[in-house]
Scaffold this active site. Structure first.
Site, mmCIF file in Angstrom:
data_model
loop_
_atom_site.group_PDB
_atom_site.id
_atom_site.type_symbol
_atom_site.label_atom_id
_atom_site.label_comp_id
_atom_site.label_asym_id
_atom_site.label_seq_id
_atom_site.Cartn_x
_atom_site.Cartn_y
_atom_site.Cartn_z
ATOM 1 N N ARG A 68 0.808 -1.223 0.000
ATOM 2 C CA ARG A 68 0.000 0.000 0.000
ATOM 3 C C ARG A 68 0.840 1.272 0.000
ATOM 4 N NH1 ARG A 68 -3.143 -3.782 2.755
ATOM 5 N NH2 ARG A 68 -2.257 -3.180 4.743
ATOM 6 N N GLU A 127 4.037 -11.019 13.129
ATOM 7 C CA GLU A 127 3.374 -11.567 14.310
ATOM 8 C C GLU A 127 3.488 -13.092 14.361
ATOM 9 O OE1 GLU A 127 -0.895 -11.199 16.660
ATOM 10 O OE2 GLU A 127 -0.627 -10.197 14.744
#
Length: 182
Positions: free
Chosen positions: A71, A108
């Site tokens: 993005r 994560e």
């Protein structure tokens, strides 16, 4: 002639268009979606103005705008074009041709690898890194490391949104700016 709209009003408008999706991509996460703002023409113009004006004021020495996969790509060409600068991508592993430098970074649940073409940034060139989101800081830390590996100088990291509670900013050296903080 219509009155000029303030930066604060532009920011409020952009923020009002950012989508919120509870429990995405997993339960307990509130996903902030920049695409909600990008589907609105006025929000796009305002967001462009805010990003470009910020760099003009905060990093006028910038020579190249680097956008992060994926993005950040929505912003780096736009900003570079407005400022008359070049732009370069940092991509996920295996997406760039030619000689690249790589850095692995933690996610994560595992890790990923970013790459930058060695020829994209000249030694000593002043760089602004742009992305849509600062969460844990892993991708921006990796981007900064890549830029340093090729001899570039990061003058600022600029993001549209920051998830303050995740404290990603603490992992970054140098100037960091976010338009919107959650």
């Amino acid at each position: 002639m219509s009155p000029s709209i303030s930066a604060e009003d532009k920011l409020d408008y952009v923020k009002s268009k950012i989508g919120e999706y509870p429990d995405f991509p997993k339960e307990g996460i509130l996903f902030r979606d920049i695409f909600g703002a990008l589907t609105d023409a006025k929000a796009c113009v305002y967001l462009r103005d805010l990003l470009v004006d910020h760099i003009r004021e905060s990093a006028p020495e910038a020579e190249i705008i680097v956008g992060l996969d994926s993005r950040g790509f929505l912003f780096n060409l736009l900003i570079a074009t407005e400022l008359g600068l070049g732009c370069a991508p940092i991509r996920k592993k295996g997406k760039l041709a030619g000689e690249v430098v790589s850095v692995e970074y933690k996610l994560e649940y595992g890790s990923d690898t970013f790459e930058l073409q060695k020829s994209a940034i000249k030694p000593g060139q002043k760089v602004v890194v742009v992305d849509d989101l600062l969460a844990t800081g892993g991708s921006l830390v990796a981007a900064n490391e890549l830029i340093h590996k090729v001899g570039g100088v990061v003058v600022e990291s600029l993001v549209v949104m920051e998830l303050v509670g995740l404290q990603g900013r603490k992992r970054l050296d140098g100037k960091v700016h976010s338009l919107i903080k959650y």
